[in-house]
Scaffold this motif. Structure first.
Motif, mmCIF file in Angstrom:
data_model
loop_
_atom_site.group_PDB
_atom_site.id
_atom_site.type_symbol
_atom_site.label_atom_id
_atom_site.label_comp_id
_atom_site.label_asym_id
_atom_site.label_seq_id
_atom_site.Cartn_x
_atom_site.Cartn_y
_atom_site.Cartn_z
ATOM 1 N N LYS A 86 0.830 -1.211 0.000
ATOM 2 C CA LYS A 86 0.000 0.000 0.000
ATOM 3 C C LYS A 86 0.865 1.262 0.000
ATOM 4 C CE LYS A 86 -3.603 2.334 2.600
ATOM 5 N NZ LYS A 86 -4.298 2.433 3.870
ATOM 6 N N LYS A 87 1.928 1.263 0.803
ATOM 7 C CA LYS A 87 2.750 2.462 0.958
ATOM 8 C C LYS A 87 3.540 2.793 -0.306
ATOM 9 C CE LYS A 87 6.372 4.470 3.832
ATOM 10 N NZ LYS A 87 7.205 4.300 5.027
ATOM 11 N N THR A 88 4.164 1.777 -0.901
ATOM 12 C CA THR A 88 5.060 2.021 -2.034
ATOM 13 C C THR A 88 4.430 1.742 -3.391
ATOM 14 O OG1 THR A 88 5.927 -0.243 -1.994
ATOM 15 C CG2 THR A 88 7.058 1.397 -0.623
ATOM 16 N N GLN A 89 3.272 1.069 -3.393
ATOM 17 C CA GLN A 89 2.619 0.642 -4.632
ATOM 18 C C GLN A 89 3.542 -0.225 -5.483
ATOM 19 O OE1 GLN A 89 -0.759 1.081 -5.496
ATOM 20 N NE2 GLN A 89 -0.675 1.520 -3.308
ATOM 21 N N ARG A 90 4.385 -0.986 -4.790
ATOM 22 C CA ARG A 90 5.283 -1.926 -5.468
ATOM 23 C C ARG A 90 5.004 -3.328 -4.942
ATOM 24 N NH1 ARG A 90 9.818 0.006 -8.052
ATOM 25 N NH2 ARG A 90 10.096 2.250 -7.947
ATOM 26 N N PRO A 91 5.139 -4.340 -5.809
ATOM 27 C CA PRO A 91 4.918 -5.704 -5.336
ATOM 28 C C PRO A 91 6.098 -6.180 -4.491
ATOM 29 C CG PRO A 91 5.553 -5.728 -7.642
ATOM 30 C CD PRO A 91 5.433 -4.280 -7.237
ATOM 31 N N VAL A 92 5.799 -7.030 -3.541
ATOM 32 C CA VAL A 92 6.849 -7.651 -2.738
ATOM 33 C C VAL A 92 6.518 -9.130 -2.604
ATOM 34 C CG1 VAL A 92 5.761 -7.159 -0.502
ATOM 35 C CG2 VAL A 92 8.228 -7.479 -0.621
ATOM 36 N N GLN A 93 7.551 -9.959 -2.763
ATOM 37 C CA GLN A 93 7.376 -11.408 -2.631
ATOM 38 C C GLN A 93 7.848 -11.855 -1.270
ATOM 39 O OE1 GLN A 93 9.330 -13.652 -5.681
ATOM 40 N NE2 GLN A 93 7.754 -13.235 -7.192
ATOM 41 N N PHE A 94 7.252 -12.938 -0.792
ATOM 42 C CA PHE A 94 7.722 -13.527 0.457
ATOM 43 C C PHE A 94 7.476 -15.026 0.449
ATOM 44 C CE2 PHE A 94 3.477 -11.791 1.047
ATOM 45 C CZ PHE A 94 2.762 -12.843 1.614
ATOM 46 N N GLU A 95 8.335 -15.712 1.156
ATOM 47 C CA GLU A 95 8.224 -17.161 1.307
ATOM 48 C C GLU A 95 7.283 -17.448 2.475
ATOM 49 O OE1 GLU A 95 11.009 -21.017 2.410
ATOM 50 O OE2 GLU A 95 11.858 -19.005 2.488
ATOM 51 N N ILE A 96 6.490 -18.501 2.328
ATOM 52 C CA ILE A 96 5.631 -18.949 3.416
ATOM 53 C C ILE A 96 6.144 -20.322 3.835
ATOM 54 C CG2 ILE A 96 3.271 -19.430 4.174
ATOM 55 C CD1 ILE A 96 2.279 -17.646 1.881
ATOM 56 N N THR A 97 6.702 -20.402 5.023
ATOM 57 C CA THR A 97 7.310 -21.649 5.491
ATOM 58 C C THR A 97 6.241 -22.702 5.776
ATOM 59 O OG1 THR A 97 7.255 -20.911 7.784
ATOM 60 C CG2 THR A 97 9.271 -20.428 6.533
ATOM 61 N N GLU A 98 6.658 -23.940 5.883
ATOM 62 C CA GLU A 98 5.749 -25.060 6.122
ATOM 63 C C GLU A 98 4.907 -24.855 7.378
ATOM 64 O OE1 GLU A 98 3.597 -28.457 5.795
ATOM 65 O OE2 GLU A 98 4.895 -27.582 4.264
ATOM 66 N N LEU A 99 5.538 -24.423 8.454
ATOM 67 C CA LEU A 99 4.823 -24.178 9.712
ATOM 68 C C LEU A 99 3.715 -23.142 9.518
ATOM 69 C CD1 LEU A 99 4.782 -24.754 12.823
ATOM 70 C CD2 LEU A 99 6.247 -22.749 13.040
ATOM 71 N N THR A 100 4.034 -22.087 8.796
ATOM 72 C CA THR A 100 3.051 -21.030 8.528
ATOM 73 C C THR A 100 1.958 -21.540 7.609
ATOM 74 O OG1 THR A 100 4.715 -19.333 8.867
ATOM 75 C CG2 THR A 100 2.755 -18.682 7.651
ATOM 76 N N ARG A 101 2.325 -22.319 6.591
ATOM 77 C CA ARG A 101 1.314 -22.879 5.686
ATOM 78 C C ARG A 101 0.316 -23.735 6.457
ATOM 79 N NH1 ARG A 101 5.841 -23.726 2.254
ATOM 80 N NH2 ARG A 101 5.718 -25.990 2.444
ATOM 81 N N GLN A 102 0.817 -24.515 7.396
ATOM 82 C CA GLN A 102 -0.072 -25.361 8.202
ATOM 83 C C GLN A 102 -1.023 -24.512 9.044
ATOM 84 O OE1 GLN A 102 2.466 -27.919 10.511
ATOM 85 N NE2 GLN A 102 3.184 -29.047 8.725
ATOM 86 N N SER A 103 -0.489 -23.490 9.706
ATOM 87 C CA SER A 103 -1.335 -22.676 10.585
ATOM 88 C C SER A 103 -2.341 -21.839 9.791
ATOM 89 C CB SER A 103 -0.481 -21.792 11.512
ATOM 90 O OG SER A 103 0.322 -20.904 10.782
ATOM 91 N N VAL A 104 -1.920 -21.297 8.638
ATOM 92 C CA VAL A 104 -2.836 -20.519 7.798
ATOM 93 C C VAL A 104 -3.912 -21.437 7.208
ATOM 94 C CG1 VAL A 104 -3.027 -19.160 5.659
ATOM 95 C CG2 VAL A 104 -1.200 -18.665 7.303
ATOM 96 N N GLY A 105 -3.505 -22.619 6.762
ATOM 97 C CA GLY A 105 -4.467 -23.588 6.231
ATOM 98 C C GLY A 105 -5.494 -23.997 7.277
ATOM 99 N N ALA A 106 -5.035 -24.214 8.509
ATOM 100 C CA ALA A 106 -5.947 -24.578 9.601
ATOM 101 C C ALA A 106 -6.937 -23.453 9.870
ATOM 102 C CB ALA A 106 -5.145 -24.903 10.858
#
Length: 197
Positions: A86-106
């Motif tokens: 929102k601030k820069t109007q530029r895209p940013v990529q990030f990795e989602i680790t396995e632990l985070t994928r599990q918690s977000v999926g849950a």
């Protein structure tokens, strides 16, 4: 020079007695202490929010506006995501680790969220997603739960944490800059990585 109010008494500065300035990142043991508490208390939403905040390194305004489709496709949480800041109007990529994928999926499954839904909907009907103010209160609660002074930490703590861990390991400031979505080195405030060495 201190300002005087109409009665002649000294006006108290808004930040008197408050810690101001840069918020320190969390240390690895503090991250795991918070994760453990969230796991034990069965706070599915907060566990997903905490893990994604660490992994994504997003500003509060970007994290709270994430939609399910930003991090999930075909019922599976992505290992890498990209969002427009929102601030820069530029895209940013990030990795989602396995632990985070599990918690977000849950969390998505427990709430029954659809791709167009906000990932962290507000419990207040007037707001479509958690506000940055609500998120700040949640962060303070996480920090206080492990015995830290919550006044010393804030939402920017979450943004800086993974970047500081990577910097400690690599000493590569340019890599950290890219991870945070900064475009120029002079964009980093002086002392951004202080406390990281």
């Amino acid at each position: 020079m201190e300002a005087l109010n109409s009665s002649g008494a000294r006006r108290v500065p808004w930040n008197k007695g408050r810690l101001t300035g840069q918020k320190p990142p969390l240390k690895l043991r503090e991250i795991w202490a918070i994760r453990t508490r969230l796991q034990m208390s069965c706070k599915v939403r907060e566990r997903a929010m905490f893990n994604l905040a660490i992994d994504s390194k997003l500003r509060a305004c970007d994290l709270t506006r994430l939609q399910v489709q930003d991090v999930c496709m075909g019922g599976h949480v992505l290992s890498r995501a990209s969002v427009m800041q929102k601030k820069t109007q530029r895209p940013v990529q990030f990795e989602i680790t396995e632990l985070t994928r599990q918690s977000v999926g849950a969390w998505i499954s427990a709430r029954g969220l659809k791709p167009v839904d906000f990932l962290f909907p507000s419990r207040i009907s007037a707001s479509p997603h958690v506000s940055t103010r609500q998120y700040a209160r949640i962060v303070h609660r996480w920090v206080a739960s492990i015995g830290l002074d919550d006044a010393a930490y804030g939402t920017h703590t979450m943004r800086r944490t993974k970047a500081s861990l990577i910097y400690r390991r690599t000493k590569n400031l340019r890599a950290v800059q890219l991870l945070l979505g900064h475009t120029k080195l002079d964009y980093l405030p002086r002392g951004t990585m202080s406390g990281v060495h």
